[in-house]
Motif scaffolding. Structure first.
Motif, PDB file in Angstrom:
ATOM      1  N   GLY A 166      -5.062  49.734  47.353  1.00 41.41           N
ATOM      2  CA  GLY A 166      -4.330  48.849  48.252  1.00 41.41           C
ATOM      3  C   GLY A 166      -5.277  47.991  49.057  1.00 41.41           C
ATOM      4  O   GLY A 166      -5.044  46.806  49.273  1.00 41.41           O
ATOM      5  N   SER A 167      -6.380  48.586  49.487  1.00 42.34           N
ATOM      6  CA  SER A 167      -7.437  47.857  50.182  1.00 42.34           C
ATOM      7  C   SER A 167      -8.634  48.783  50.345  1.00 42.34           C
ATOM      8  O   SER A 167      -8.496  50.008  50.343  1.00 42.34           O
ATOM      9  N   CYS A 168      -9.809  48.182  50.477  1.00 45.73           N
ATOM     10  CA  CYS A 168     -11.009  48.933  50.816  1.00 45.73           C
ATOM     11  C   CYS A 168     -12.035  47.944  51.337  1.00 45.73           C
ATOM     12  O   CYS A 168     -11.860  46.726  51.222  1.00 45.73           O
ATOM     13  N   GLU A 169     -13.096  48.460  51.926  1.00 48.24           N
ATOM     14  CA  GLU A 169     -14.223  47.597  52.300  1.00 48.24           C
ATOM     15  C   GLU A 169     -15.155  47.571  51.101  1.00 48.24           C
ATOM     16  O   GLU A 169     -15.920  48.502  50.870  1.00 48.24           O
ATOM     17  N   LEU A 170     -15.065  46.518  50.319  1.00 49.45           N
ATOM     18  CA  LEU A 170     -15.719  46.468  49.015  1.00 49.45           C
ATOM     19  C   LEU A 170     -17.005  45.661  49.053  1.00 49.45           C
ATOM     20  O   LEU A 170     -17.017  44.512  49.507  1.00 49.45           O
ATOM     21  N   PHE A 190     -11.330  54.619  33.083  1.00 44.75           N
ATOM     22  CA  PHE A 190     -11.320  56.032  33.459  1.00 44.75           C
ATOM     23  C   PHE A 190     -12.157  56.258  34.708  1.00 44.75           C
ATOM     24  O   PHE A 190     -11.769  57.039  35.597  1.00 44.75           O
ATOM     25  N   LEU A 191     -13.285  55.591  34.822  1.00 46.79           N
ATOM     26  CA  LEU A 191     -14.121  55.688  36.019  1.00 46.79           C
ATOM     27  C   LEU A 191     -13.325  55.248  37.243  1.00 46.79           C
ATOM     28  O   LEU A 191     -13.375  55.902  38.301  1.00 46.79           O
ATOM     29  N   VAL A 192     -12.588  54.151  37.114  1.00 49.76           N
ATOM     30  CA  VAL A 192     -11.790  53.646  38.233  1.00 49.76           C
ATOM     31  C   VAL A 192     -10.726  54.669  38.633  1.00 49.76           C
ATOM     32  O   VAL A 192     -10.517  54.943  39.825  1.00 49.76           O
ATOM     33  N   ARG A 193     -10.059  55.247  37.654  1.00 51.05           N
ATOM     34  CA  ARG A 193      -9.004  56.222  37.955  1.00 51.05           C
ATOM     35  C   ARG A 193      -9.582  57.460  38.642  1.00 51.05           C
ATOM     36  O   ARG A 193      -8.976  58.007  39.572  1.00 51.05           O
ATOM     37  N   GLU A 194     -10.735  57.922  38.164  1.00 48.51           N
ATOM     38  CA  GLU A 194     -11.354  59.087  38.792  1.00 48.51           C
ATOM     39  C   GLU A 194     -11.758  58.784  40.231  1.00 48.51           C
ATOM     40  O   GLU A 194     -11.574  59.615  41.131  1.00 48.51           O
ATOM     41  N   ALA A 195     -12.300  57.594  40.466  1.00 49.47           N
ATOM     42  CA  ALA A 195     -12.677  57.209  41.825  1.00 49.47           C
ATOM     43  C   ALA A 195     -11.460  57.105  42.725  1.00 49.47           C
ATOM     44  O   ALA A 195     -11.498  57.497  43.902  1.00 49.47           O
ATOM     45  N   ALA A 196     -10.357  56.595  42.181  1.00 52.46           N
ATOM     46  CA  ALA A 196      -9.138  56.421  42.981  1.00 52.46           C
ATOM     47  C   ALA A 196      -8.565  57.757  43.439  1.00 52.46           C
ATOM     48  O   ALA A 196      -7.868  57.827  44.462  1.00 52.46           O
ATOM     49  N   MET A 197      -8.858  58.827  42.704  1.00 51.97           N
ATOM     50  CA  MET A 197      -8.323  60.136  43.076  1.00 51.97           C
ATOM     51  C   MET A 197      -9.056  60.748  44.264  1.00 51.97           C
ATOM     52  O   MET A 197      -8.529  61.653  44.919  1.00 51.97           O
ATOM     53  N   ILE A 198     -10.265  60.277  44.541  1.00 57.67           N
ATOM     54  CA  ILE A 198     -11.015  60.854  45.663  1.00 57.67           C
ATOM     55  C   ILE A 198     -11.204  59.863  46.806  1.00 57.67           C
ATOM     56  O   ILE A 198     -11.610  60.261  47.896  1.00 57.67           O
ATOM     57  N   ALA A 199     -10.905  58.593  46.574  1.00 55.24           N
ATOM     58  CA  ALA A 199     -11.052  57.577  47.621  1.00 55.24           C
ATOM     59  C   ALA A 199      -9.757  57.433  48.406  1.00 55.24           C
ATOM     60  O   ALA A 199      -8.673  57.731  47.907  1.00 55.24           O
ATOM     61  N   LYS A 200      -9.872  56.956  49.626  1.00 56.66           N
ATOM     62  CA  LYS A 200      -8.719  56.706  50.468  1.00 56.66           C
ATOM     63  C   LYS A 200      -8.635  55.211  50.780  1.00 56.66           C
ATOM     64  O   LYS A 200      -9.660  54.521  50.787  1.00 56.66           O
ATOM     65  N   PRO A 201      -7.434  54.711  51.039  1.00 57.27           N
ATOM     66  CA  PRO A 201      -7.316  53.303  51.445  1.00 57.27           C
ATOM     67  C   PRO A 201      -8.228  53.018  52.640  1.00 57.27           C
ATOM     68  O   PRO A 201      -8.333  53.820  53.565  1.00 57.27           O
ATOM     69  N   GLY A 202      -8.911  51.882  52.579  1.00 57.06           N
ATOM     70  CA  GLY A 202      -9.835  51.527  53.641  1.00 57.06           C
ATOM     71  C   GLY A 202     -11.232  52.077  53.466  1.00 57.06           C
ATOM     72  O   GLY A 202     -12.118  51.840  54.303  1.00 57.06           O
ATOM     73  N   ALA A 203     -11.471  52.828  52.377  1.00 54.36           N
ATOM     74  CA  ALA A 203     -12.788  53.412  52.129  1.00 54.36           C
ATOM     75  C   ALA A 203     -13.851  52.333  51.991  1.00 54.36           C
ATOM     76  O   ALA A 203     -13.572  51.207  51.571  1.00 54.36           O
ATOM     77  N   VAL A 204     -15.085  52.693  52.338  1.00 54.07           N
ATOM     78  CA  VAL A 204     -16.224  51.810  52.091  1.00 54.07           C
ATOM     79  C   VAL A 204     -16.703  52.080  50.667  1.00 54.07           C
ATOM     80  O   VAL A 204     -17.151  53.187  50.350  1.00 54.07           O
ATOM     81  N   VAL A 205     -16.585  51.077  49.813  1.00 56.31           N
ATOM     82  CA  VAL A 205     -16.875  51.223  48.386  1.00 56.31           C
ATOM     83  C   VAL A 205     -18.013  50.294  48.007  1.00 56.31           C
ATOM     84  O   VAL A 205     -18.011  49.108  48.369  1.00 56.31           O
ATOM     85  N   VAL A 206     -18.982  50.823  47.273  1.00 53.14           N
ATOM     86  CA  VAL A 206     -20.077  50.005  46.735  1.00 53.14           C
ATOM     87  C   VAL A 206     -20.069  50.124  45.219  1.00 53.14           C
ATOM     88  O   VAL A 206     -20.041  51.227  44.670  1.00 53.14           O
ATOM     89  N   ASP A 207     -20.085  48.979  44.561  1.00 48.15           N
ATOM     90  CA  ASP A 207     -20.128  48.898  43.097  1.00 48.15           C
ATOM     91  C   ASP A 207     -21.512  48.399  42.707  1.00 48.15           C
ATOM     92  O   ASP A 207     -21.796  47.199  42.799  1.00 48.15           O
ATOM     93  N   LEU A 208     -22.393  49.337  42.308  1.00 54.11           N
ATOM     94  CA  LEU A 208     -23.753  48.968  41.912  1.00 54.11           C
ATOM     95  C   LEU A 208     -23.794  48.583  40.435  1.00 54.11           C
ATOM     96  O   LEU A 208     -23.005  49.093  39.637  1.00 54.11           O
ATOM     97  N   CYS A 209     -24.739  47.708  40.083  1.00 51.80           N
ATOM     98  CA  CYS A 209     -24.801  47.193  38.711  1.00 51.80           C
ATOM     99  C   CYS A 209     -23.418  46.644  38.350  1.00 51.80           C
ATOM    100  O   CYS A 209     -22.857  46.965  37.301  1.00 51.80           O
ATOM    101  N   CYS A 210     -22.875  45.810  39.224  1.00 50.66           N
ATOM    102  CA  CYS A 210     -21.452  45.485  39.180  1.00 50.66           C
ATOM    103  C   CYS A 210     -21.046  44.578  38.030  1.00 50.66           C
ATOM    104  O   CYS A 210     -19.865  44.529  37.672  1.00 50.66           O
ATOM    105  N   GLY A 211     -21.995  43.845  37.432  1.00 55.39           N
ATOM    106  CA  GLY A 211     -21.600  42.917  36.367  1.00 55.39           C
ATOM    107  C   GLY A 211     -20.550  41.950  36.866  1.00 55.39           C
ATOM    108  O   GLY A 211     -20.746  41.247  37.869  1.00 55.39           O
ATOM    109  N   SER A 212     -19.398  41.928  36.230  1.00 57.71           N
ATOM    110  CA  SER A 212     -18.319  41.017  36.613  1.00 57.71           C
ATOM    111  C   SER A 212     -17.637  41.409  37.921  1.00 57.71           C
ATOM    112  O   SER A 212     -16.823  40.642  38.449  1.00 57.71           O
ATOM    113  N   GLY A 213     -17.932  42.612  38.423  1.00 56.85           N
ATOM    114  CA  GLY A 213     -17.267  43.095  39.628  1.00 56.85           C
ATOM    115  C   GLY A 213     -15.900  43.691  39.366  1.00 56.85           C
ATOM    116  O   GLY A 213     -15.177  44.046  40.305  1.00 56.85           O
TER     117      GLY A 213
END
Length: 258
Positions: free
Chosen positions: A112-116, A78-101
């Protein structure tokens, strides 16, 4: 009785709710009978199935996991889906406390792609995250929250994902054995009220987000209003979103464009 049926019967007797599915996955993962027997024994001892077979199904993809790594939960989709609704392709994304990533990797796939970029303080998690993030063109950093990130990201992050630990310390003993015995305490323990790491993330977020950037943070239904207050005090417009079917709650903190 087939081997699969026999394994399922054994797993069911040990309390595995999805015994048939687990038997199938163990059979698919094992390369020879001795390995299969070992895997069944590991499952009977209480080890998470995902640690045994080496992957977790998350957002429809097989994400690499392993012993000592937090297993991504279905509710976190659900967190991923909510983020996908406000992010755009190519966005700079940071996953903190990422665990498995898995969270950042899944968002990258949806966009489709982002700067992860992903970061974790646990070196075991970092090694696992690299198996999920690097094939997608992303980078995994080892360190404590923002201290792990390259300085050139400061003020440029569009989406900050945070599934930080939010279980109160005294509640860890009530968690299922699979979690409290086989997942790292660092990935579970959120301090006295469960919100200590969230506070640290909120305090530093504005320095790293660009104009219009957002924090998307998982929390519990009981803690959601307090999580929203924490983000509000850090200068964000916070809203709570939930999914009853997944029993999932996230708080989205939006930064006003300057």
């Amino acid at each position: 009785m087939t081997r699969r049926a026999s394994i399922a019967t054994t797993l069911r007797a040990a309390g595995c709710v999805f015994a048939e599915d687990e038997a199938r996955l163990l059979l698919e993962a094992a390369n020879h009978p001795d390995e299969l027997n070992r895997m069944v024994d590991q499952r009977l001892s209480g080890q998470p199935l995902e640690h045994i077979v080496g992957w977790a199904n998350f957002c429809g993809k097989r994400m690499s996991v392993g012993p000592g790594v937090f297993v991504p939960r279905r509710r976190t989709e659900f967190l991923v889906r909510e983020a996908a609704m406000i992010a755009k392709p190519g966005a700079v994304v940071v996953d903190l406390c990422c665990g498995s990533g898995a969270i950042g990797a899944a968002l990258n796939d949806l966009l489709g792609s982002c700067e992860l970029h992903a970061a974790d303080i646990d070196p075991v998690a970092v090694q696992c995250a690299r198996r999920n993030v690097e094939p997608r063109g992303g980078t995994v950093h080892h360190g404590d929250l923002y201290g792990a990130l390259p300085r050139e990201l400061r003020g440029k992050v569009d989406i900050l994902l945070a599934n930080a630990p939010y279980v109160p310390t005294e509640s860890i003993g009530m968690m299922p054995p699979e979690a409290r015995l086989h997942e790292p305490r660092l990935a579970l323990d959120g301090g006295a009220d469960g919100l200590e790491v969230q506070r640290r993330i909120a305090l530093g977020a504005a320095q790293w987000l660009g104009p219009g950037g957002s924090v998307v943070m998982e929390t519990s239904g009981q803690q959601a209003l307090e999580t929203a207050r924490i983000l509000g005090e850090a200068g964000f417009i916070a809203k709570v979103a939930s999914d009853e079917e997944l029993e999932a709650t996230v708080v989205i903190g939006s930064r006003i464009r300057e």
